[in-house]
Design a protein around this motif. Structure first.
Motif, short mmCIF file in Angstrom:
data_model
loop_
_atom_site.label_atom_id
_atom_site.label_comp_id
_atom_site.label_asym_id
_atom_site.label_seq_id
_atom_site.Cartn_x
_atom_site.Cartn_y
_atom_site.Cartn_z
N HIS A 71 -2.84 0.93 -9.61
CA HIS A 71 -1.46 0.46 -9.79
C HIS A 71 -1.48 -1.04 -10.04
CE1 HIS A 71 2.92 0.39 -9.17
NE2 HIS A 71 2.73 -0.74 -8.50
N ARG A 87 0.84 -1.20 0.00
CA ARG A 87 0.00 0.00 0.00
C ARG A 87 0.88 1.27 0.00
NH1 ARG A 87 -5.24 0.72 1.55
NH2 ARG A 87 -5.32 -1.37 2.52
N HIS A 88 1.96 1.23 0.76
CA HIS A 88 2.79 2.43 0.91
C HIS A 88 3.84 2.55 -0.19
CE1 HIS A 88 4.76 5.74 2.90
NE2 HIS A 88 5.92 5.10 2.88
N LEU A 120 -6.16 -4.13 -3.92
CA LEU A 120 -5.38 -2.95 -3.57
C LEU A 120 -4.92 -2.23 -4.83
CD1 LEU A 120 -3.94 -1.20 -1.43
CD2 LEU A 120 -1.98 -2.77 -1.59
N ASN A 143 -7.97 0.94 4.59
CA ASN A 143 -8.48 1.46 3.33
C ASN A 143 -9.06 2.86 3.48
OD1 ASN A 143 -7.93 -0.60 1.44
ND2 ASN A 143 -9.64 -1.83 2.21
N LYS A 162 4.08 0.63 -3.16
CA LYS A 162 3.59 0.34 -4.51
C LYS A 162 4.65 -0.34 -5.39
CE LYS A 162 0.57 4.41 -4.47
NZ LYS A 162 1.10 4.99 -3.22
N LYS A 183 -7.64 -0.12 -6.17
CA LYS A 183 -7.85 1.07 -5.36
C LYS A 183 -6.78 2.12 -5.63
CE LYS A 183 -8.12 2.58 -0.51
NZ LYS A 183 -9.36 3.39 -0.73
N LEU A 184 -5.55 1.67 -5.80
CA LEU A 184 -4.43 2.59 -6.01
C LEU A 184 -4.19 2.93 -7.47
CD1 LEU A 184 -1.83 0.99 -3.54
CD2 LEU A 184 -3.38 2.91 -3.09
#
Length: 441
Positions: free
Chosen positions: A67, A29-30, A61, A169, A32, A64-65
Motif C-alpha cells: 500500500h 497498519r489497520h 509498512l 509485524n 491504511k 509490507k502491506l
C-alpha cells in the motif's frame, strides 16, 4: 469509495517503541490511509531531520502491506511551548480545515488522538466534541493496556532495527485501535436550540439551525423540520414534497379541500398568538371570518351565498343575482341607514347581517356577531396605523382577550365541522413532539 486521510501529531512513542507500534504506525497498519499529514513540533522535527524515522517506517509498512502512503509533513519549528492547549487548538483547527477543503464528499478523515503531548490530545478532543469538523477520532491503547512506565533510550534511533523487532509485524497482531464515539457537544447545543425554536413555534428558525447540522441528524428529522416550516407558511405544495411518508400524525393538504385549508389557516392564526404576533393575528382574522360566515350560512341558514357573488379581482356582490331576492331585502334592511345596500367587496359584516336574520342557532349567531365586532373594532387600526398591538391594547379596544377571540374562532370552526375534535387543536404540539423525538434518535 473515496480516499482516506489521516491527520496525526507525532509523539515520543512514534513510530515504534517497546518493540511495538506507536499510535501513528498502528493506525496506519489497520486503516491504511491513502494520505497522511504528520504534525511535528520542534523536538519531533529534529528527529525527522536526523534520521527520517517517521516517513521511513511508514514506507516500510507500505511495502509490507503493498500500500502506498502519501505522506506530508506539517511542522512548527517555533513550537516549543508544547503544553499550551490553546495554541494547538488554533493551529490544528487551521490544518484540519485545509485538509477538509481538499476532500471529496466520500472521503474520510481519521485523526490520531493518542500521539503527541497532553495539550495536543486535549485540543483534538475539544475539536472532536465541540466543533463541526467531520473527522473520525481514533484512540490506540498501549500493548499493556496501561501507561508506559519503563524508560527507553530514544536519542539514537535505529529505524531498521526497530522495524525488524516490531512484534506488531507478526501474524495475528492485536488491533489496538478504537474509534472514539465523541458526543458532539455543538450538535447537542444546536439540537437544544432547535427544540427551543419548536416550542416557541418559530419553524423557520428551527429549520435554519437544522440546515447547519443536517449531516448530523437523521433524514427523517430534517424532513420534519422542512415540513414544519412549509406548513407554518401554508405552503401545501412544498409540504407534500417533504412530509415523511406514513408518519402517523400528519397528512398532506389538498388545496381544494376547503375545510382542511381553513383548519390549517386557523392553526396558523393560533401560532401568531403564541408567537406574540398580535397585529398579524388581527389582520389575519378578516379573510378567515368571511370563509367561516359563508360556511355558517350554508350549513345553518340554507343559503348558498356564493351564488350572489361575481368574482373579479376580489370577491364582490353580483347586483343582478341579488335583485329581487330575500338576501337583497335582508341587506337593504341592515343598511337602510345608508339608503340601502350598495354592494361592492364582500365583507364579514355583510354576511353577519344575513346570519342574524336567518340563523336559528342563537348561540352560534352571537358568536358570529362577537367575532365580526372584534374585527371591525381593530382591523383598520392594525392595518393602517403604526400602533403597538399588545394583548392589553386588544382587550381595551375589543373588550375581549386574545384567548377569548381565539376561542370564538375555534367554536365556530367546530360548529361548521372544520374541526371535529378539540384535541386536534394541539396538532402543532403533537408535530413538535414528533420532530424532537426524531432529532434525539
Amino acid at each position: 469509495m473515496g480516499k482516506t486521510y489521516l491527520f496525526s501529531p507525532v509523539g515520543n512513542t512514534d513510530p515504534i517503541k517497546y518493540l511495538r507500534d506507536g499510535s501513528l504506525l498502528h493506525i496506519c497498519r489497520h486503516y491504511k490511509p491513502d494520505v497522511i499529514y504528520l504534525y511535528l513540533s520542534k523536538e519531533m522535527l529534529e528527529n525527522h531531520e536526523k534520521d527520517n524515522r517517521y516517513v521511513k517506517t511508514l514506507e516500510l509498512l507500505g511495502e509490507k502491506l503493498d500500500h502506498t502512503f502519501e505522506v506530508y509533513i506539517r511542522s512548527n519549528a517555533e513550537m516549543c511551548e508544547v503544553q499550551q492547549y490553546d495554541l494547538f487548538y488554533t493551529e490544528f483547527g487551521k490544518m484540519i480545515g485545509e485538509i477538509e477543503q481538499g476532500m471529496e464528499k466520500d472521503d474520510i478523515l481519521f485523526v490520531n488522538m493518542a500521539s503527541g503531548t497532553p495539550a495536543m490530545k486535549s485540543a483534538l478532543l475539544v475539536m472532536a466534541t465541540l466543533t463541526e469538523y467531520r473527522f473520525r477520532p481514533i484512540q490506540v491503547s498501549t500493548p499493556k493496556k496501561k501507561s508506559n512506565e519503563e524508560h527507553e533510550e530514544r536519542k539514537e534511533y535505529d529505524v531498521m532495527a526497530n522495524w525488524e523487532l516490531d512484534e506488531d509485524n507478526e501474524e495475528g497482531y492485536e488491533n489496538r485501535c478504537q474509534e472514539i464515539k465523541c458526543m458532539n457537544l455543538l450538535k447537542m447545543l444546536k439540537i437544544d436550540i432547535i427544540e427551543k425554536h419548536l416550542r416557541a413555534y418559530d419553524y423557520q428558525a428551527a429549520w435554519s439551525v437544522g440546515k447547519e447540522i443536517r449531516k448530523d441528524i437523521s433524514p427523517i428529522a430534517y424532513q420534519w423540520l422542512e415540513t414544519a416550516a412549509a406548513r407554518a407558511m401554508l405552503d401545501w405544495e412544498k409540504m407534500a414534497r417533504v412530509l415523511p411518508k406514513r408518519n402517523g400524525i400528519l397528512k398532506t393538504v389538498n388545496g381544494n379541500d376547503k375545510k382542511r385549508v381553513l383548519f390549517e389557516y386557523t392553526l396558523a392564526l393560533d401560532l401568531k398568538l403564541k408567537r406574540g404576533e398580535y397585529a398579524d393575528f388581527l389582520r389575519a382574522i378578516t379573510p378567515l371570518g368571511v370563509d367561516l360566515l359563508e360556511m355558517v350560512l350554508e350549513r345553518f341558514c340554507g343559503v348558498d351565498i356564493e351564488r350572489y357573488y361575481c368574482k373579479k379581482r376580489a370577491v364582490e356582490w353580483d347586483k343582478k343575482a341579488l335583485q329581487g331576492t330575500e338576501i337583497q331585502e335582508i341587506l337593504d334592511e341592515a343598511y337602510k341607514h345608508k339608503q340601502g345596500f350598495r354592494g361592492g367587496v364582500v365583507y364579514s359584516s355583510h354576511l353577519n347581517a344575513i346570519v342574524k336574520a336567518k340563523c336559528s342557532d342563537v348561540r352560534l349567531a352571537n358568536r358570529v356577531q362577537e367575532l365580526v365586532e372584534v374585527e371591525q373594532k381593530v382591523r383598520n387600526i392594525a392595518a393602517h396605523q403604526i400602533v403597538s398591538v399588545t394583548p392589553e391594547w386588544i382587550k381595551e379596544k375589543t373588550g375581549k382577550s386574545t384567548i377569548q377571540i381565539m376561542d370564538m374562532i375555534k367554536s365556530i370552526c367546530e360548529k361548521v365541522e372544520i374541526n371535529t375534535k378539540k384535541e386536534y387543536w394541539r396538532s402543532y404540539d403533537v408535530m413538535n413532539d414528533k420532530i424532537i423525538e426524531a432529532l434525539n434518535e
